[in-house]
Enzyme design. Sequence first.
Site, short mmCIF file in Angstrom:
data_model
loop_
_atom_site.label_atom_id
_atom_site.label_comp_id
_atom_site.label_asym_id
_atom_site.label_seq_id
_atom_site.Cartn_x
_atom_site.Cartn_y
_atom_site.Cartn_z
N PRO A 1 -23.39 -6.58 -12.98
CA PRO A 1 -24.73 -6.56 -12.37
C PRO A 1 -25.10 -5.22 -11.73
O PRO A 1 -25.24 -5.12 -10.50
CB PRO A 1 -24.64 -7.68 -11.33
CG PRO A 1 -23.21 -7.68 -10.92
CD PRO A 1 -22.43 -7.34 -12.16
N CYS A 2 -25.31 -4.20 -12.56
CA CYS A 2 -25.68 -2.89 -12.02
C CYS A 2 -27.06 -2.92 -11.37
O CYS A 2 -27.41 -2.00 -10.61
CB CYS A 2 -25.61 -1.83 -13.12
SG CYS A 2 -26.56 -2.21 -14.59
#
Length: 281
Positions: free
Chosen positions: A246-247
């Site tokens: 989950p950048c």
Amino acid sequence: MDLHSLDMLHDDPEDGRWEAFVRRDPAADGQFVVAVESTCIYCRPTCRARRPLRKNVRSGARLERWKAELRAGKPVTEAWLDAGYGSAGRAYAAARKQMGMSPAQYGKGGAGQRITWTVLDTPLGALLLARTEKGLCRVAFGENARTLEAMLRSEFPAAELERASPESDARLRAAAIALGEPSGAEHIPLDVRATGFQRRVWEALRTIPSGTTASYADVARSVGHPRAVRAVARACATNPVALAVPCHRVVHSDGSLSGYRWGPERKRALLAAEKAAADQS
């Protein structure tokens, strides 16, 4: 070794490599090698020889060099020797952790690798899910299925690609369900190529709880390189598996949104949806 293909170590002081070399940090061994332009000598970060002038030093992640040699068509053994690995055991250990396929397969564009993929319609646009037998290898947003398929084929031109629906493929179905759950993505098995630093960053991102954010500086500290803020940002920008890593949960230190590989509007929408779900739980 082609020095022109390597980054200047002193061009980006925040990536932590020069500091690791100065400290002779044992943890940096295997992450990169150092080349001294003035002497054409190569050594590991823990080398006990007299430290060269910084302006004369270049460095490279050995795995990236090996991958470049393989893509150029060199035999596997010759390629790992040229990349600076001292033994086949070290080379193949790095490959198992970071290439996501055998060196021979990588050098042939994924030849012999079977990749099953599908495209889902989501509120944020088309979403590609692609997996190998080991785990997800690509998760990407795009305009439509055609452009996403073209991207996948360009990345793995020699792999066997099979399109399947989540209904016909249990692993794709499980991945699709997990990606839709607030805390399900961190449990999805992945099969992605990465440098050691990228992998540490991506693993750190998977620990950020849904509904919250962390700054690039926070992530840099969590991986043990507090000055490597820009290197963390690059690792986020090269993340090949959206949502699974989950950048989108990484922001500036002041809380403002930064760039996002799949567009800032998607990032804003993802964070808003996760925060709303967290507030309701």
